[in-house]
Motif scaffolding. Structure first.
Motif, PDB file in Angstrom:
ATOM      1  N   ASP A 126       0.806  -1.227   0.000  1.00  0.00           N
ATOM      2  CA  ASP A 126       0.000   0.000   0.000  1.00  0.00           C
ATOM      3  C   ASP A 126       0.839   1.276   0.000  1.00  0.00           C
ATOM      4  O   ASP A 126       0.368   2.333   0.431  1.00  0.00           O
ATOM      5  CB  ASP A 126      -0.968   0.032   1.201  1.00  0.00           C
ATOM      6  N   VAL A 127       2.055   1.192  -0.477  1.00  0.00           N
ATOM      7  CA  VAL A 127       2.895   2.386  -0.642  1.00  0.00           C
ATOM      8  C   VAL A 127       2.696   2.881  -2.068  1.00  0.00           C
ATOM      9  O   VAL A 127       3.048   2.192  -3.035  1.00  0.00           O
ATOM     10  CB  VAL A 127       4.382   2.065  -0.386  1.00  0.00           C
ATOM     11  N   TRP A 128       2.148   4.098  -2.191  1.00  0.00           N
ATOM     12  CA  TRP A 128       1.820   4.616  -3.510  1.00  0.00           C
ATOM     13  C   TRP A 128       3.032   5.255  -4.168  1.00  0.00           C
ATOM     14  O   TRP A 128       3.797   5.969  -3.538  1.00  0.00           O
ATOM     15  CB  TRP A 128       0.688   5.632  -3.408  1.00  0.00           C
ATOM     16  N   LYS A 129       3.187   4.976  -5.466  1.00  0.00           N
ATOM     17  CA  LYS A 129       4.270   5.545  -6.254  1.00  0.00           C
ATOM     18  C   LYS A 129       3.711   6.022  -7.587  1.00  0.00           C
ATOM     19  O   LYS A 129       2.685   5.524  -8.053  1.00  0.00           O
ATOM     20  CB  LYS A 129       5.368   4.500  -6.507  1.00  0.00           C
ATOM     21  N   ASP A 130       4.405   6.975  -8.182  1.00  0.00           N
ATOM     22  CA  ASP A 130       4.007   7.428  -9.509  1.00  0.00           C
ATOM     23  C   ASP A 130       4.419   6.409 -10.560  1.00  0.00           C
ATOM     24  O   ASP A 130       5.508   5.830 -10.483  1.00  0.00           O
ATOM     25  CB  ASP A 130       4.668   8.772  -9.844  1.00  0.00           C
ATOM     26  N   ILE A 131       3.559   6.175 -11.529  1.00  0.00           N
ATOM     27  CA  ILE A 131       3.934   5.360 -12.682  1.00  0.00           C
ATOM     28  C   ILE A 131       4.845   6.207 -13.558  1.00  0.00           C
ATOM     29  O   ILE A 131       4.496   7.328 -13.912  1.00  0.00           O
ATOM     30  CB  ILE A 131       2.704   4.901 -13.470  1.00  0.00           C
ATOM     31  N   SER A 132       5.990   5.696 -13.876  1.00  0.00           N
ATOM     32  CA  SER A 132       6.973   6.476 -14.633  1.00  0.00           C
ATOM     33  C   SER A 132       7.292   5.824 -15.965  1.00  0.00           C
ATOM     34  O   SER A 132       7.446   4.600 -16.057  1.00  0.00           O
ATOM     35  CB  SER A 132       8.263   6.637 -13.823  1.00  0.00           C
ATOM     36  N   ALA A 133       7.414   6.661 -16.984  1.00  0.00           N
ATOM     37  CA  ALA A 133       7.867   6.173 -18.287  1.00  0.00           C
ATOM     38  C   ALA A 133       9.375   6.031 -18.332  1.00  0.00           C
ATOM     39  O   ALA A 133       9.916   5.405 -19.246  1.00  0.00           O
ATOM     40  CB  ALA A 133       7.409   7.123 -19.388  1.00  0.00           C
ATOM     41  N   VAL A 134      10.070   6.604 -17.343  1.00  0.00           N
ATOM     42  CA  VAL A 134      11.534   6.566 -17.335  1.00  0.00           C
ATOM     43  C   VAL A 134      12.000   5.316 -16.593  1.00  0.00           C
ATOM     44  O   VAL A 134      11.675   5.114 -15.424  1.00  0.00           O
ATOM     45  CB  VAL A 134      12.125   7.828 -16.678  1.00  0.00           C
ATOM     46  N   GLU A 135      12.765   4.489 -17.287  1.00  0.00           N
ATOM     47  CA  GLU A 135      13.326   3.267 -16.717  1.00  0.00           C
ATOM     48  C   GLU A 135      14.830   3.294 -16.924  1.00  0.00           C
ATOM     49  O   GLU A 135      15.308   3.765 -17.962  1.00  0.00           O
ATOM     50  CB  GLU A 135      12.685   2.053 -17.389  1.00  0.00           C
ATOM     51  N   GLU A 136      15.566   2.789 -15.936  1.00  0.00           N
ATOM     52  CA  GLU A 136      17.019   2.914 -15.980  1.00  0.00           C
ATOM     53  C   GLU A 136      17.708   1.559 -16.108  1.00  0.00           C
ATOM     54  O   GLU A 136      17.257   0.560 -15.535  1.00  0.00           O
ATOM     55  CB  GLU A 136      17.513   3.636 -14.724  1.00  0.00           C
ATOM     56  N   PHE A 137      18.826   1.584 -16.820  1.00  0.00           N
ATOM     57  CA  PHE A 137      19.570   0.366 -17.118  1.00  0.00           C
ATOM     58  C   PHE A 137      21.067   0.645 -17.012  1.00  0.00           C
ATOM     59  O   PHE A 137      21.512   1.789 -17.073  1.00  0.00           O
ATOM     60  CB  PHE A 137      19.242  -0.118 -18.539  1.00  0.00           C
ATOM     61  N   VAL A 138      21.819  -0.437 -16.881  1.00  0.00           N
ATOM     62  CA  VAL A 138      23.281  -0.370 -16.903  1.00  0.00           C
ATOM     63  C   VAL A 138      23.772  -1.300 -17.997  1.00  0.00           C
ATOM     64  O   VAL A 138      23.336  -2.461 -18.074  1.00  0.00           O
ATOM     65  CB  VAL A 138      23.883  -0.784 -15.544  1.00  0.00           C
ATOM     66  N   ALA A 139      24.652  -0.792 -18.867  1.00  0.00           N
ATOM     67  CA  ALA A 139      25.257  -1.629 -19.904  1.00  0.00           C
ATOM     68  C   ALA A 139      26.316  -2.518 -19.257  1.00  0.00           C
ATOM     69  O   ALA A 139      27.230  -2.017 -18.590  1.00  0.00           O
ATOM     70  CB  ALA A 139      25.863  -0.757 -20.990  1.00  0.00           C
ATOM     71  N   LEU A 140      26.198  -3.823 -19.432  1.00  0.00           N
ATOM     72  CA  LEU A 140      27.136  -4.759 -18.828  1.00  0.00           C
ATOM     73  C   LEU A 140      28.343  -4.976 -19.741  1.00  0.00           C
ATOM     74  O   LEU A 140      28.242  -4.897 -20.965  1.00  0.00           O
ATOM     75  CB  LEU A 140      26.448  -6.088 -18.539  1.00  0.00           C
ATOM     76  N   ASP A 141      29.464  -5.262 -19.116  1.00  0.00           N
ATOM     77  CA  ASP A 141      30.720  -5.486 -19.835  1.00  0.00           C
ATOM     78  C   ASP A 141      30.680  -6.864 -20.490  1.00  0.00           C
ATOM     79  O   ASP A 141      30.715  -7.898 -19.818  1.00  0.00           O
ATOM     80  CB  ASP A 141      31.881  -5.399 -18.828  1.00  0.00           C
ATOM     81  N   LEU A 142      30.593  -6.877 -21.814  1.00  0.00           N
ATOM     82  CA  LEU A 142      30.473  -8.143 -22.524  1.00  0.00           C
ATOM     83  C   LEU A 142      31.714  -9.012 -22.373  1.00  0.00           C
ATOM     84  O   LEU A 142      31.622 -10.238 -22.325  1.00  0.00           O
ATOM     85  CB  LEU A 142      30.192  -7.876 -24.003  1.00  0.00           C
ATOM     86  N   ASP A 143      32.884  -8.379 -22.293  1.00  0.00           N
ATOM     87  CA  ASP A 143      34.104  -9.162 -22.109  1.00  0.00           C
ATOM     88  C   ASP A 143      34.091  -9.889 -20.760  1.00  0.00           C
ATOM     89  O   ASP A 143      34.614 -10.994 -20.637  1.00  0.00           O
ATOM     90  CB  ASP A 143      35.334  -8.260 -22.210  1.00  0.00           C
ATOM     91  N   ALA A 144      33.471  -9.240 -19.751  1.00  0.00           N
ATOM     92  CA  ALA A 144      33.374  -9.880 -18.442  1.00  0.00           C
ATOM     93  C   ALA A 144      32.433 -11.064 -18.478  1.00  0.00           C
ATOM     94  O   ALA A 144      32.607 -12.051 -17.744  1.00  0.00           O
ATOM     95  CB  ALA A 144      32.916  -8.868 -17.392  1.00  0.00           C
ATOM     96  N   VAL A 145      31.411 -10.992 -19.320  1.00  0.00           N
ATOM     97  CA  VAL A 145      30.442 -12.085 -19.440  1.00  0.00           C
ATOM     98  C   VAL A 145      31.000 -13.232 -20.273  1.00  0.00           C
ATOM     99  O   VAL A 145      30.963 -14.404 -19.873  1.00  0.00           O
ATOM    100  CB  VAL A 145      29.130 -11.574 -20.072  1.00  0.00           C
ATOM    101  N   TYR A 146      31.550 -12.889 -21.429  1.00  0.00           N
ATOM    102  CA  TYR A 146      31.996 -13.906 -22.370  1.00  0.00           C
ATOM    103  C   TYR A 146      33.467 -14.295 -22.192  1.00  0.00           C
ATOM    104  O   TYR A 146      33.892 -15.337 -22.678  1.00  0.00           O
ATOM    105  CB  TYR A 146      31.803 -13.409 -23.808  1.00  0.00           C
ATOM    106  N   GLY A 147      34.214 -13.424 -21.534  1.00  0.00           N
ATOM    107  CA  GLY A 147      35.662 -13.623 -21.479  1.00  0.00           C
ATOM    108  C   GLY A 147      36.329 -12.853 -22.597  1.00  0.00           C
ATOM    109  O   GLY A 147      35.783 -12.756 -23.708  1.00  0.00           O
ATOM    110  N   THR A 148      37.479 -12.269 -22.332  1.00  0.00           N
ATOM    111  CA  THR A 148      38.175 -11.484 -23.342  1.00  0.00           C
ATOM    112  C   THR A 148      38.665 -12.393 -24.461  1.00  0.00           C
ATOM    113  O   THR A 148      39.300 -13.417 -24.199  1.00  0.00           O
ATOM    114  CB  THR A 148      39.376 -10.754 -22.725  1.00  0.00           C
ATOM    115  N   PRO A 149      38.346 -12.040 -25.731  1.00  0.00           N
ATOM    116  CA  PRO A 149      38.762 -12.897 -26.846  1.00  0.00           C
ATOM    117  C   PRO A 149      40.277 -13.061 -26.882  1.00  0.00           C
ATOM    118  O   PRO A 149      41.009 -12.153 -26.547  1.00  0.00           O
ATOM    119  CB  PRO A 149      38.261 -12.134 -28.085  1.00  0.00           C
TER     120      PRO A 149
END
Length: 285
Positions: free
Chosen positions: A262-285
């Motif tokens: 029951d905590v009211w919040k505004d519905i927002s069109a703004v959503e936030e993301f972080v770009a992840l390091d692909l080399d960290a996920v896949y390993g450095t080629p």
């Protein structure tokens, strides 16, 4: 500074893959982005890992669908929460129609079905810890998503990634945003699936060019200082309509919403993301 409506890597005709734990998660934290991307011509695909069988229920007329803690402790889980699962399936279908999602896949079915046939992964449940974050429930039933073997389950999602060849993949941060075991496991599953999907010598191996985690900057877990965020201003009207569809989980009043707390919040069109390091996920080629 103008806030973009699309994540970098989003283009007409390209596929975006969102991986979420339960119905309603996709709408609350990524719905505006999904809708704007679909409107721009991207093919938006959602994988949902569970049906949210152990979620709370807000409307009094549907309270009989909620699974109580005592029921979990006294049950082997075979059919527990089946009524709520069906209701949330209906809600999700309506929400995704409002968002313009091109394709929906339940983990364990469709492109993610194992060789032996479709399987269902159940909501693991949760409880609130003393630090204000979600933590594992006292009883975790057999078949719960967070109990699934990681390599085997990741192989199912990897098959979909190879088939869909998404340009963009979006899922939770490593801590699941607020600690829910299913959110944490969804992050681990997605990272493992990305690596499996890119492994040679498969002819259809696929390495995703853009990977994002969702920002859930809750007061008990502030984002680390200096981490660059991408703020996307998506489709507010579509997100609001999708939130209204998830009536067991959300109360929507005009431009505001509340969860079961029951905590009211505004519905927002703004959503936030972080770009992840692909080399960290896949390993450095």
């Amino acid at each position: 500074m103008e806030t973009p409506a699309l994540l970098p890597g989003t283009a007409p005709g390209d596929t975006m893959l969102f991986v979420h734990a339960h119905p309603d998660d996709e709408t609350i934290v990524t719905g505006a982005t999904m809708a704007a991307s679909a409107s721009a011509g991207a093919k938006v695909v959602l994988v949902t890992c569970t049906r949210g069988e152990l979620g709370e229920v807000i409307p009094a007329e549907l309270a009989h669908l909620e699974v109580k803690t005592a029921d979990v402790a006294a049950n082997d889980g075979a059919a527990l929460g089946a009524g709520l699962a069906l209701e949330r399936e209906r809600e999700l279908a309506a929400a995704l129609s409002a968002l313009g999602v091109d394709r929906h896949i339940w983990l364990g079915q469709d492109l993610t079905a194992p060789p032996g046939g479709p399987v269902v992964f159940r909501d693991s449940g949760m409880q609130w810890g003393p630090d204000g974050r979600a933590m594992a429930a006292s009883t975790i039933l057999p078949g719960s998503f967070s109990r699934a073997g990681l390599p085997e389950t990741a192989a199912l999602l990897a098959a979909a990634i190879r088939a869909l060849r998404p340009t963009v993949v979006v899922t939770y941060a490593a801590d699941g945003g607020y600690g829910h075991p299913d959110h944490v496991w969804t992050h681990r599953l997605t990272m493992a699936a990305l690596r499996q999907a890119a492994e040679p010598p498969a002819m259809d191996a696929w390495r995703v060019p853009y990977l994002y985690s969702i920002v859930s900057d809750r007061p008990e877990r502030p984002l680390k200082a200096g981490v660059p965020r991408l703020a996307i201003e998506g489709d507010l009207a579509a997100k609001t309509a999708a939130m209204q569809a998830h009536r067991t989980q959300l109360t929507v009043d005009g431009a505001r919403y509340a969860l079961s707390d029951d905590v009211w919040k505004d519905i927002s069109a703004v959503e936030e993301f972080v770009a992840l390091d692909l080399d960290a996920v896949y390993g450095t080629p």
